[in-house]
Design a protein around this motif. Structure first.
Motif, PDB file in Angstrom:
ATOM      1  N   GLU A 175       3.894   1.531  -1.226  1.00  0.00           N
ATOM      2  CA  GLU A 175       4.478   1.662  -2.566  1.00  0.00           C
ATOM      3  C   GLU A 175       3.468   2.244  -3.550  1.00  0.00           C
ATOM      4  O   GLU A 175       3.808   3.092  -4.367  1.00  0.00           O
ATOM      5  CB  GLU A 175       4.984   0.309  -3.071  1.00  0.00           C
ATOM      6  CG  GLU A 175       6.235  -0.189  -2.370  1.00  0.00           C
ATOM      7  CD  GLU A 175       7.434   0.685  -2.626  1.00  0.00           C
ATOM      8  OE1 GLU A 175       7.579   1.195  -3.758  1.00  0.00           O
ATOM      9  OE2 GLU A 175       8.218   0.883  -1.686  1.00  0.00           O
ATOM     10  N   MET A 176       2.225   1.769  -3.442  1.00  0.00           N
ATOM     11  CA  MET A 176       1.189   2.303  -4.332  1.00  0.00           C
ATOM     12  C   MET A 176       0.945   3.778  -4.037  1.00  0.00           C
ATOM     13  O   MET A 176       0.806   4.592  -4.950  1.00  0.00           O
ATOM     14  CB  MET A 176      -0.100   1.496  -4.184  1.00  0.00           C
ATOM     15  CG  MET A 176       0.007   0.089  -4.765  1.00  0.00           C
ATOM     16  SD  MET A 176      -1.416  -0.971  -4.429  1.00  0.00           S
ATOM     17  CE  MET A 176      -2.766   0.005  -5.008  1.00  0.00           C
ATOM     18  N   ASP A 177       0.900   4.128  -2.748  1.00  0.00           N
ATOM     19  CA  ASP A 177       0.721   5.530  -2.374  1.00  0.00           C
ATOM     20  C   ASP A 177       1.915   6.359  -2.833  1.00  0.00           C
ATOM     21  O   ASP A 177       1.756   7.496  -3.281  1.00  0.00           O
ATOM     22  CB  ASP A 177       0.537   5.665  -0.862  1.00  0.00           C
ATOM     23  CG  ASP A 177      -0.787   5.108  -0.370  1.00  0.00           C
ATOM     24  OD1 ASP A 177      -1.695   4.915  -1.224  1.00  0.00           O
ATOM     25  OD2 ASP A 177      -0.918   4.857   0.843  1.00  0.00           O
ATOM     26  N   GLN A 195       2.851  15.880 -11.752  1.00  0.00           N
ATOM     27  CA  GLN A 195       1.795  16.726 -12.302  1.00  0.00           C
ATOM     28  C   GLN A 195       1.919  18.150 -11.776  1.00  0.00           C
ATOM     29  O   GLN A 195       1.780  19.114 -12.528  1.00  0.00           O
ATOM     30  CB  GLN A 195       0.416  16.167 -11.960  1.00  0.00           C
ATOM     31  CG  GLN A 195       0.061  14.896 -12.703  1.00  0.00           C
ATOM     32  CD  GLN A 195      -1.259  14.307 -12.224  1.00  0.00           C
ATOM     33  OE1 GLN A 195      -1.836  14.766 -11.237  1.00  0.00           O
ATOM     34  NE2 GLN A 195      -1.737  13.288 -12.920  1.00  0.00           N
ATOM     35  N   GLU A 213       3.815   5.767  -5.399  1.00  0.00           N
ATOM     36  CA  GLU A 213       3.680   5.957  -6.847  1.00  0.00           C
ATOM     37  C   GLU A 213       2.658   7.044  -7.152  1.00  0.00           C
ATOM     38  O   GLU A 213       2.880   7.898  -8.021  1.00  0.00           O
ATOM     39  CB  GLU A 213       3.281   4.651  -7.518  1.00  0.00           C
ATOM     40  CG  GLU A 213       4.381   3.615  -7.565  1.00  0.00           C
ATOM     41  CD  GLU A 213       3.914   2.297  -8.163  1.00  0.00           C
ATOM     42  OE1 GLU A 213       2.827   2.273  -8.767  1.00  0.00           O
ATOM     43  OE2 GLU A 213       4.642   1.306  -8.018  1.00  0.00           O
ATOM     44  N   GLU A 214       1.542   7.037  -6.423  1.00  0.00           N
ATOM     45  CA  GLU A 214       0.529   8.060  -6.635  1.00  0.00           C
ATOM     46  C   GLU A 214       1.061   9.438  -6.246  1.00  0.00           C
ATOM     47  O   GLU A 214       0.813  10.428  -6.935  1.00  0.00           O
ATOM     48  CB  GLU A 214      -0.730   7.733  -5.823  1.00  0.00           C
ATOM     49  CG  GLU A 214      -1.500   6.541  -6.350  1.00  0.00           C
ATOM     50  CD  GLU A 214      -2.699   6.191  -5.483  1.00  0.00           C
ATOM     51  OE1 GLU A 214      -3.114   7.037  -4.659  1.00  0.00           O
ATOM     52  OE2 GLU A 214      -3.212   5.078  -5.637  1.00  0.00           O
ATOM     53  N   ILE A 215       1.806   9.492  -5.151  1.00  0.00           N
ATOM     54  CA  ILE A 215       2.394  10.764  -4.719  1.00  0.00           C
ATOM     55  C   ILE A 215       3.402  11.248  -5.753  1.00  0.00           C
ATOM     56  O   ILE A 215       3.453  12.435  -6.074  1.00  0.00           O
ATOM     57  CB  ILE A 215       3.036  10.620  -3.321  1.00  0.00           C
ATOM     58  CG1 ILE A 215       1.949  10.468  -2.267  1.00  0.00           C
ATOM     59  CG2 ILE A 215       3.936  11.805  -3.005  1.00  0.00           C
ATOM     60  CD1 ILE A 215       2.453  10.132  -0.888  1.00  0.00           C
ATOM     61  N   ASN A 216       4.205  10.340  -6.293  1.00  0.00           N
ATOM     62  CA  ASN A 216       5.167  10.732  -7.327  1.00  0.00           C
ATOM     63  C   ASN A 216       4.458  11.225  -8.583  1.00  0.00           C
ATOM     64  O   ASN A 216       4.899  12.195  -9.209  1.00  0.00           O
ATOM     65  CB  ASN A 216       6.103   9.571  -7.671  1.00  0.00           C
ATOM     66  CG  ASN A 216       7.152   9.345  -6.601  1.00  0.00           C
ATOM     67  OD1 ASN A 216       7.489  10.245  -5.847  1.00  0.00           O
ATOM     68  ND2 ASN A 216       7.672   8.132  -6.529  1.00  0.00           N
ATOM     69  N   LYS A 217       3.362  10.556  -8.954  1.00  0.00           N
ATOM     70  CA  LYS A 217       2.587  11.024 -10.109  1.00  0.00           C
ATOM     71  C   LYS A 217       2.026  12.408  -9.840  1.00  0.00           C
ATOM     72  O   LYS A 217       2.091  13.289 -10.699  1.00  0.00           O
ATOM     73  CB  LYS A 217       1.445  10.054 -10.418  1.00  0.00           C
ATOM     74  CG  LYS A 217       1.889   8.765 -11.064  1.00  0.00           C
ATOM     75  CD  LYS A 217       0.709   7.856 -11.312  1.00  0.00           C
ATOM     76  CE  LYS A 217       1.136   6.510 -11.866  1.00  0.00           C
ATOM     77  NZ  LYS A 217       0.000   5.608 -12.044  1.00  0.00           N
ATOM     78  N   LEU A 218       1.480  12.593  -8.637  1.00  0.00           N
ATOM     79  CA  LEU A 218       0.932  13.891  -8.265  1.00  0.00           C
ATOM     80  C   LEU A 218       2.035  14.950  -8.233  1.00  0.00           C
ATOM     81  O   LEU A 218       1.840  16.078  -8.695  1.00  0.00           O
ATOM     82  CB  LEU A 218       0.242  13.796  -6.905  1.00  0.00           C
ATOM     83  CG  LEU A 218      -0.446  15.043  -6.390  1.00  0.00           C
ATOM     84  CD1 LEU A 218      -1.571  15.449  -7.333  1.00  0.00           C
ATOM     85  CD2 LEU A 218      -0.990  14.814  -4.989  1.00  0.00           C
ATOM     86  N   LYS A 219       3.188  14.560  -7.714  1.00  0.00           N
ATOM     87  CA  LYS A 219       4.331  15.482  -7.667  1.00  0.00           C
ATOM     88  C   LYS A 219       4.746  15.888  -9.079  1.00  0.00           C
ATOM     89  O   LYS A 219       4.997  17.070  -9.347  1.00  0.00           O
ATOM     90  CB  LYS A 219       5.498  14.805  -6.951  1.00  0.00           C
ATOM     91  CG  LYS A 219       6.754  15.627  -6.890  1.00  0.00           C
ATOM     92  CD  LYS A 219       7.872  14.835  -6.243  1.00  0.00           C
ATOM     93  CE  LYS A 219       9.201  15.522  -6.411  1.00  0.00           C
ATOM     94  NZ  LYS A 219      10.303  14.705  -5.924  1.00  0.00           N
ATOM     95  N   GLN A 257       0.830  -1.202   0.000  1.00  0.00           N
ATOM     96  CA  GLN A 257       0.000   0.000   0.000  1.00  0.00           C
ATOM     97  C   GLN A 257       0.871   1.260   0.000  1.00  0.00           C
ATOM     98  O   GLN A 257       0.575   2.227  -0.701  1.00  0.00           O
ATOM     99  CB  GLN A 257      -0.940   0.000   1.223  1.00  0.00           C
ATOM    100  CG  GLN A 257      -1.938   1.118   1.225  1.00  0.00           C
ATOM    101  CD  GLN A 257      -2.914   1.012   0.062  1.00  0.00           C
ATOM    102  OE1 GLN A 257      -3.301  -0.073  -0.355  1.00  0.00           O
ATOM    103  NE2 GLN A 257      -3.306   2.152  -0.465  1.00  0.00           N
TER     104      GLN A 257
END
Length: 142
Positions: free
Chosen positions: A53-55, A65, A57-63, A51
């Motif tokens: 790692e998934m978060d 963006q 990845e989402e934080i990195n995507k958001l970062k 979880q």
């Protein structure tokens, strides 16, 4: 977890009681309970890591963006500043070009008053010369 019904658990307990005996059964049950607890904690840790790692990845995507959005805002602001700065630089250059021609003609204009100032002195010097002419001398005698 293993999808075992109550009757199946009861059958396993009876077989364990017969095989292990009443003296060793509590120790084995305690050990099995500890192992099951460890297995559940390990599974929870693995789930938590997945979880995270998934978060992450989402934080990195958001970062990424947000970084892209900040870069686009920065570039649009820079374009706006440049669109204002370029005409101002052109206007400043035009003003400096206007000042250059004004500086050049002022030097001859400043020299002309000196010539005019010199002219009255020459006319004043010419008057005494005119006073010594013979016509003026005759007029002075009368």
């Amino acid at each position: 977890m293993f999808d075992i019904s109550f009757s199946e658990l009861l059958l396993i307990a009876v077989v364990a009681l017969i095989v292990l005996g009443p003296e060793r059964l509590p120790k084995v049950a305690r050990t099995v309970g500890h192992l099951m607890g460890r297995a559940q904690r390990y599974m929870n840790d693995v789930k938590t890591d997945i979880q995270r790692e998934m978060d992450l990845e989402e934080i990195n995507k958001l970062k990424n963006q947000m970084k892209d959005a900040a870069d686009s805002v920065r570039s649009s602001v820079n374009e706006g500043v440049n669109s204002i700065k370029d005409p101002l630089a052109d206007a400043q250059q035009a003003l400096s070009d206007l000042n250059k021609p004004l500086d050049i003609p002022t030097a001859p204009i400043a020299a002309e008053p000196e010539k005019k100032a010199a002219l009255p002195e020459t006319t004043a010097a010419a008057e005494p010369v005119a006073a010594n002419t013979p016509d003026n001398a005759n007029k002075a005698k009368e």
